[in-house]
Design an enzyme around this catalytic site. Structure first.
Site, mmCIF file in Angstrom:
data_model
loop_
_atom_site.group_PDB
_atom_site.id
_atom_site.type_symbol
_atom_site.label_atom_id
_atom_site.label_comp_id
_atom_site.label_asym_id
_atom_site.label_seq_id
_atom_site.Cartn_x
_atom_site.Cartn_y
_atom_site.Cartn_z
ATOM 1 C CB CYS A 47 -0.867 -0.237 1.230
ATOM 2 S SG CYS A 47 -2.276 1.326 1.318
ATOM 3 C CG LEU A 48 -0.254 5.240 1.471
ATOM 4 C CD1 LEU A 48 -0.805 5.883 2.253
ATOM 5 C CD2 LEU A 48 0.175 5.970 0.086
#
Length: 575
Positions: free
Chosen positions: A308-309
């Site tokens: 993800c991030l």
């Protein structure tokens, strides 16, 4: 007395942050602009108005005709079918009159509103998407599946039990409401204790700074692949989504396959951490971890994995390292991680200048974005699954969904510092600086095209956070010698947590090498064959093929980095 600039700004922010707490961080001005844009575009489009009126009449006539011929025949083909991801009307009870007419009428209404909110000339794409999303959320409130008298499944159970289901449902609601008001976690969370039931893969914390703990996991094989693995989870989640219960743990799977695995466990920030920025996360998180790993396992490059991030931050870090001639990486793997944010899914509906300013003022007053605000945003994205289906199942049918380790992890939320959250929303989501070459690390910009190590990118079919067509755009940005893209079924979390024993799993995978022509995502989807099973073995084989040789299993820690405590460490337990 005249207010100076600082006082004016503080007063403005105080008013807006107070309002933001009432609106859950949604800017009223942004919402009003969207609806004014739609209304003004529609008002100046008499042809579209006439077309919508015709559509409404045709749909009503279609419903009347279908009702007169088929409403009393449960075997008849429906007038309109739900979207594939809409499971509200799957029960056979919905095929009988009058419930079939109710749900068919609702779906036709839903379809008409989609026509009314899309395709208007002059309406900006962002406003169109936000309007369609908002209309869908409001329509979901009035779905016949949400109410006792219009849901045949709920009504039948109510009559059968004499209303006992509603009483038990009220007890469920009261229990959840008390937990919410008191800030307590659900009682069943006690069945998933960190270090006992989840995050139990043996290991040690070998390094700690203000922002991270670095965990080194104990080997389970005599010989291991020489190159270690560093996993970088997103700071908006606890790391142990990748180390759930033993039969659901990616970390255990990798260790059992002969890999030396290191994991970053992020600190759960408080108001005192409000000034931590993205560069702090890059330096204190990824770079400090690489320094420790290089000391513990010298003369070996590192396979890096970002989720993800965490994957976005890892890609930024890898780009800066490549720009600066730092060749410590063996490969780069991205799990559901975006590098181009122009098509970043429905999260983008909450991103414009007014909305960001409103959200920044809320975080300015708090110092962090708290767990309730973050959880609320993700629930809105999947309101059918995470809000309304839960209301029906737990409060009307009084059937608590069986809990599992992934749900326990999902309830273990984290916060985000004011500065970091503002930076990544503006620089990545709003301005798309990384993909367009404007993001600066140090005194110079970075670009993904500088990375010259093999890249493995995983997308998931039903991802509402990082849509797979957005993650696929990595092909347009990368000049790496090879990019392997894998698309698996499932969503942002369940698609990544995919152990080999999990039923009903499938994936597609293909590699693009330097010099190969670009293939658009739809063509890729059509031409790439589906393979049954979990994608974990395919990725592990990819890692093994790019690892040079086997070596004796290393000890955990060293004289310079002695083990500090057992995994899962302390930071993951912060609330």
């Amino acid at each position: 007395m005249l207010l100076d600039e600082t006082q004016r700004d503080s007063l403005d922010r105080l008013v807006r942050s107070s309002l933001a707490k009432l609106t859950l961080g949604i800017s009223p001005a942004s919402v009003m602009l969207i609806y004014f844009d739609w209304l003004s575009s529609l008002a100046l489009s008499p042809g579209s108005q006439a077309h919508l009126m015709q559509k409404a009449v045709k749909k009503q006539l279609r419903l009347v005709q279908w009702t007169s011929h088929s409403a009393f025949n449960p075997e008849a083909a429906p007038c309109i079918t739900p979207l594939p991801q809409d499971h509200r009307f799957r029960d056979p009870a919905w095929r009988y009159f009058p419930y079939n007419v109710l749900y068919q009428s609702f779906l036709l209404q839903q379809q008409w509103w989609y026509n009314a909110t899309t395709g208007l000339r002059g309406l900006s794409p962002h406003h169109e998407q936000a309007l369609e999303f908002g209309a869908r959320q409001w329509l979901d409130v009035f779905s016949p599946s949400n109410y006792v008298l219009t849901n045949p499944v709920v009504l039948e159970k109510t009559l059968t039990t004499g209303g006992a289901n509603l009483l038990r449902g009220m007890e469920n609601w009261w229990e959840d409401a008390q937990n919410q008001w008191l800030g307590k976690k659900p009682a069943w969370i006690e069945d998933y204790v960190l270090g006992r039931d989840v995050a139990v893969t043996p290991g040690k914390v070998v390094y700690r700074n203000h922002l991270i703990e670095l965990i080194q996991y104990a080997p389970t094989t005599k010989d291991i692949h020489a190159e270690p693995l560093l996993i970088v989870p997103a700071w908006i989640m606890k790391y142990y989504i990748l180390d759930l219960s033993p039969n659901n743990s990616l970390v255990k799977y990798l260790v059992d396959k002969g890999h030396t695995v290191f994991m970053i466990s992020w600190r759960n920030p408080t108001e005192e951490d409000r000034d931590l920025g993205m560069d702090d996360y890059r330096r204190q998180g990824i770079l400090d971890s690489l320094d420790v790993i290089n000391h513990l396992i010298p003369n070996q490059k590192v396979h890096t994995i970002g989720y993800c991030l965490g994957g976005t931050l890892l890609a930024i870090t890898a780009s800066a390292m490549a720009r600066d001639g730092d060749d410590r990486l063996a490969s780069l793997t991205l799990f559901a991680a975006q590098t181009d944010f122009r098509e970043a899914g429905e999260l983008m509906l909450f991103i414009d200048e007014k909305q960001l300013a409103f959200l920044e003022d809320l975080m300015w007053s708090q110092g962090v974005l708290d767990t309730k605000q973050m959880a609320g945003a993700f629930q809105i994205l999947r309101s059918n699954d995470l809000v309304w289906s839960r209301i029906v199942n737990e409060y009307l049918l009084a059937t608590r969904q069986p809990m599992n380790d992934l749900m326990a992890w999902n309830a273990d939320a984290t916060r985000m510092p004011y500065r970091m959250h503002s930076e990544y929303l503006r620089q990545l989501f709003l301005n798309n600086d990384f993909a367009e070459g404007r993001l600066r690390v140090g005194d110079r910009p970075v670009t993904l095209s500088d990375i010259q190590v093999p890249i493995f990118c995983v997308g998931t079919e039903w991802d509402h956070v990082a849509p797979w067509r957005s993650t696929y755009k990595l092909h347009l940005l990368s000049d790496a010698p090879e990019v392997t893209f894998l698309l698996t079924n499932g969503g942002h979390n369940a698609g990544i947590v995919s152990p080999p024993e999990h039923p009903r799993r499938h994936y597609r995978m293909a590699t693009t090498r330097e010099g190969d022509p670009y293939i658009d995502p739809e063509t890729w989807l059509e031409k790439t064959p589906t393979q049954a099973g979990s994608w974990w073995p395919a990725w592990q084989e990819w890692l093994a093929e790019r690892s040079r040789h086997q070596a004796p299993a290393p000890t955990i820690g060293s004289t310079d980095y002695p083990p500090l405590e057992d995994a899962p460490g302390s930071y993951v337990k912060q609330v």
